[in-house]
Design an enzyme around this catalytic site. Structure first.
Site, PDB file in Angstrom:
ATOM      1  N   SER A 130       0.664  -1.211  -0.183  1.00  0.00           N
ATOM      2  CA  SER A 130       0.600   0.022  -0.344  1.00  0.00           C
ATOM      3  C   SER A 130       0.720   1.651   0.182  1.00  0.00           C
ATOM      4  O   SER A 130       1.549   1.550   0.606  1.00  0.00           O
ATOM      5  CB  SER A 130      -0.852  -0.072   1.039  1.00  0.00           C
ATOM      6  N   LYS A 185      -3.952  -6.521   4.060  1.00  0.00           N
ATOM      7  CA  LYS A 185      -4.104  -5.530   2.602  1.00  0.00           C
ATOM      8  C   LYS A 185      -5.630  -5.406   2.344  1.00  0.00           C
ATOM      9  O   LYS A 185      -6.188  -3.860   2.508  1.00  0.00           O
ATOM     10  CB  LYS A 185      -3.409  -5.996   1.700  1.00  0.00           C
ATOM     11  N   HIS A 188      -7.216  -3.446   5.562  1.00  0.00           N
ATOM     12  CA  HIS A 188      -6.645  -1.910   5.804  1.00  0.00           C
ATOM     13  C   HIS A 188      -7.653  -1.273   4.219  1.00  0.00           C
ATOM     14  O   HIS A 188      -8.192   0.049   3.928  1.00  0.00           O
ATOM     15  CB  HIS A 188      -5.080  -1.989   4.427  1.00  0.00           C
ATOM     16  N   ASN A 189      -7.709  -1.847   2.914  1.00  0.00           N
ATOM     17  CA  ASN A 189      -8.804  -1.339   2.085  1.00  0.00           C
ATOM     18  C   ASN A 189     -10.156  -0.773   2.455  1.00  0.00           C
ATOM     19  O   ASN A 189     -10.462   0.492   1.673  1.00  0.00           O
ATOM     20  CB  ASN A 189      -8.224  -1.792   0.554  1.00  0.00           C
ATOM     21  N   GLU A 192      -9.440   2.149   4.374  1.00  0.00           N
ATOM     22  CA  GLU A 192      -9.764   3.073   3.118  1.00  0.00           C
ATOM     23  C   GLU A 192     -10.638   4.116   2.736  1.00  0.00           C
ATOM     24  O   GLU A 192     -11.491   5.105   2.894  1.00  0.00           O
ATOM     25  CB  GLU A 192      -8.937   3.104   2.332  1.00  0.00           C
TER      26      GLU A 192
HETATM   27  C1  6PG Z   1      -2.955   1.319  -1.756  1.00  0.00           C
HETATM   28  C2  6PG Z   1      -5.133   1.037  -2.170  1.00  0.00           C
HETATM   29  C3  6PG Z   1      -4.708   0.691  -2.948  1.00  0.00           C
HETATM   30  C4  6PG Z   1      -5.810   0.306  -4.205  1.00  0.00           C
HETATM   31  C5  6PG Z   1      -6.520   1.938  -4.215  1.00  0.00           C
HETATM   32  C6  6PG Z   1      -7.967   2.206  -5.883  1.00  0.00           C
HETATM   33  O1  6PG Z   1      -3.301   0.468  -0.696  1.00  0.00           O
HETATM   34  O2  6PG Z   1      -2.548   1.736  -1.964  1.00  0.00           O
HETATM   35  O3  6PG Z   1      -5.578   0.379  -1.181  1.00  0.00           O
HETATM   36  O4  6PG Z   1      -4.299  -0.326  -3.414  1.00  0.00           O
HETATM   37  O5  6PG Z   1      -6.395  -0.033  -5.249  1.00  0.00           O
HETATM   38  O6  6PG Z   1      -6.775   2.754  -3.702  1.00  0.00           O
HETATM   39  O7  6PG Z   1      -8.349   1.351  -4.515  1.00  0.00           O
HETATM   40  P1  6PG Z   1     -10.832   1.508  -5.517  1.00  0.00           P
HETATM   41  O8  6PG Z   1     -10.189   1.357  -6.476  1.00  0.00           O
HETATM   42  O9  6PG Z   1     -10.981   0.176  -4.516  1.00  0.00           O
HETATM   43  O10 6PG Z   1     -10.978   3.071  -4.621  1.00  0.00           O
END
Ligand code: 6PG
Length: 489
Positions: A130, A185, A188-189, A192
């Site tokens: 990430s 991960k 984490h997302n 996010e």
């Molecule tokens: C990271 C992000 C990455 C993710 C993008 C797009 O940790 O660097 O989480 O892995 O792919 O943020 O995510 P979305 O297209 O689902 O918003």
């Protein structure tokens, strides 16, 4: 022949290229390959020029150019492309060679690949990476999990390229077996998604609710970033709000169409929450909010037919803005704490379900720097789990308990304001419902159980009898005494 490479990287999209340059800058010799070979040439003639790299036009060349045991990392699109790549590489490899998937793969795929390849003597690792482009180049957070025998050979490279916390500890350590690295991960997302939507809700309340302009809101986020909410996502939000479109002189954010995209990891997190029976309503609401945003035409068409509270409810610019902004800061922090609490509950459930023995304090440390959700308060989360690794829920840690208690009045007021103004705040609302639900000694599920028993003889447990004994009532006098079987999914 020239010196062999320390590691091979397949996939020269931006993340792959930047990881290669990061590795090279730390003294590693990297062999690079891409399925569309022109990209290899272009990279070596461009950003990779004069660097300690070996450009490989075929997989055979890549395999032949690596030190043994071979370390091969791929940064390719999750799904079938990963399986195809593994199938192509496998006949060229030897027992002990290591394959690392650095993409956003499903943790279940990674678990399957670990098992299949272990039977062939190959060591497979799913490593969540990430930090976006910049993180990959300057120091990402890396979450490796899978075949632990691979870790000693990967550790020097991965820990060298990873982001570091203030005392120099790398934001990369071994997570656990199977797909646990990719699971971490994925969570984490999911977090996010929750953080981003929460920030958007605060922005929505300030802009549409209170009528503030982007340049009025910008300093608010900039100020938040100096206190408890200090984090990458708040920081970039302040930057974004300050950006002006050079052609029109309008804040760029005002020119962007309000339909969100998504690549699926938030959806996966929500699905896993459902599968493992863990309440993660903030993450799920963040995904739903993106879905609702995506049906722009439908919303535009519906607007004129569905009335809202109207102008009278709006505080407009004559309301007490600074009080609302202070309350909002507290509410966002409280909601953020609940969101992370939900993410960690999901990690805990997966750790138990799969026997992964995850270390939650260490996971908080992996996220402290480098990744998209990096934030000052992850240091506090680490301390909470270090103090009590068996913490039942983050909201029960003394520090967070106090923050939530202190924020409570503001949190409720902000939501009332959003409701009064007709500004949707689904993640903020879900956070308070989670908090109120989690602390509620008696929820109305007694009535729910009665309903289930009434129409389907699904049975219920009683407060005046031991747990595990199930009862059925003939509610209408016309139903039978026969109960349905009792099971839970
Ligand atoms: C990271 C992000 C990455 C993710 C993008 C797009 O940790 O660097 O989480 O892995 O792919 O943020 O995510 P979305 O297209 O689902 O918003």
């Amino acid at each position: 022949m020239d010196k062999l490479a320390d590691i091979g990287v397949i996939g020269l999209a931006v993340m792959g290229e930047n990881l290669i340059l990061n590795m090279e800058s730390k003294g590693f010799r990297v062999a690079c390959h891409n399925r569309t070979v022109d990209k290899v040439d272009a990279f070596l003639a461009g950003r990779g020029q004069g660097k300690n790299l070996i450009g490989c036009r075929t997989l055979e060349e890549l395999v032949a150019s690596l030190e043994r045991p071979r370390r091969i990392m791929f940064m390719v699109r999750a799904g079938a492309a990963v399986d195809q790549l593994i199938d192509a590489l496998e006949p060229m490899l030897e027992p002990g060679d290591i394959l690392v998937d650095g993409g956003n793969s499903s943790y279940l795929d990674t678990t399957r690949r670990c098992t299949d390849l272990a039977a062939k003597g190959l060591l497979y690792v799913g490593a969540g990476v990430s930090g976006g482009e910049e993180g990959a180049l300057l120091g990402p957070s890396i979450m490796p999990g899978g075949n632990a025998q691979a870790w000693p050979a990967l550790k020097p490279i991965f820990q060298a390229i990873a982001a570091k916390v203030a005392d120099g500890t790398p934001c990369c350590d071994w997570v656990g077996p199977d797909g646990s690295g990719h699971f971490v991960k994925m969570v984490h997302n999911g977090i996010e998604y929750g953080d981003m939507q929460l920030i958007c809700e605060a922005y929505h309340l300030l802009s549409q609710g209170l009528g503030m302009s982007a340049d009025q809101i910008q300093p608010i986020f900039a100020a938040w970033n100096t206190r408890e909410l200090d984090s990458y996502l708040i920081e970039i939000t302040a930057d974004i709000l300050g950006h002006v479109d050079p052609e029109s002189g309008t804040p760029t954010v005002d020119l962007i169409l309000d339909t969100a995209g998504q690549k699926g990891t938030g959806k996966w997190t929500s699905q896993v929450g459902l599968d493992l029976g863990v309440a993660i309503p903030q993450i799920a609401e963040a995904v739903f909010a993106r879905f609702l945003s995506a049906i722009k035409d439908e919303r535009v068409a519906a607007g004129p037919y569905l009335s809202g509270p109207g102008k009278a409810a709006s505080q407009g610019s004559d309301g007490d803005m600074s009080a609302v902004v202070d309350q909002l800061e507290k509410a966002v922090y409280a909601a953020k704490i609940c969101s992370y609490a939900q993410g960690f509950q999901l990690l805990r459930a997966a750790s138990m379900e799969y026997g992964w023995n995850l270390n939650f304090g260490e996971i908080a440390l992996l996220w402290r720097e480098g990744c998209i959700i990096r934030a000052r308060f992850l240091g506090t989360i680490k301390e909470a789990y270090d103090a009590d690794p068996d913490l039942a829920n983050l909201v029960l840690a003394p520090y967070f308990r106090e923050v939530l208690a202190g924020a409570q009045a503001a949190w409720r007021t902000v939501l009332k304001t959003a409701v009064d103004l007709g500004v949707p705040a689904p993640v903020m609302a879900a956070s308070l419902c989670y908090y109120d639900g989690y602390r509620c000694e008696r929820l109305p599920a007694n009535l729910l159980q009665a309903q289930r028993d009434y129409f389907g003889a699904h049975t219920y447990e009683r407060v005046d009898k031991p747990r595990g004994e199930f009862f059925h009532t003939n509610w209408t006098g016309t139903g039978g005494e026969t109960a349905s079987s009792t099971y839970n999914v």
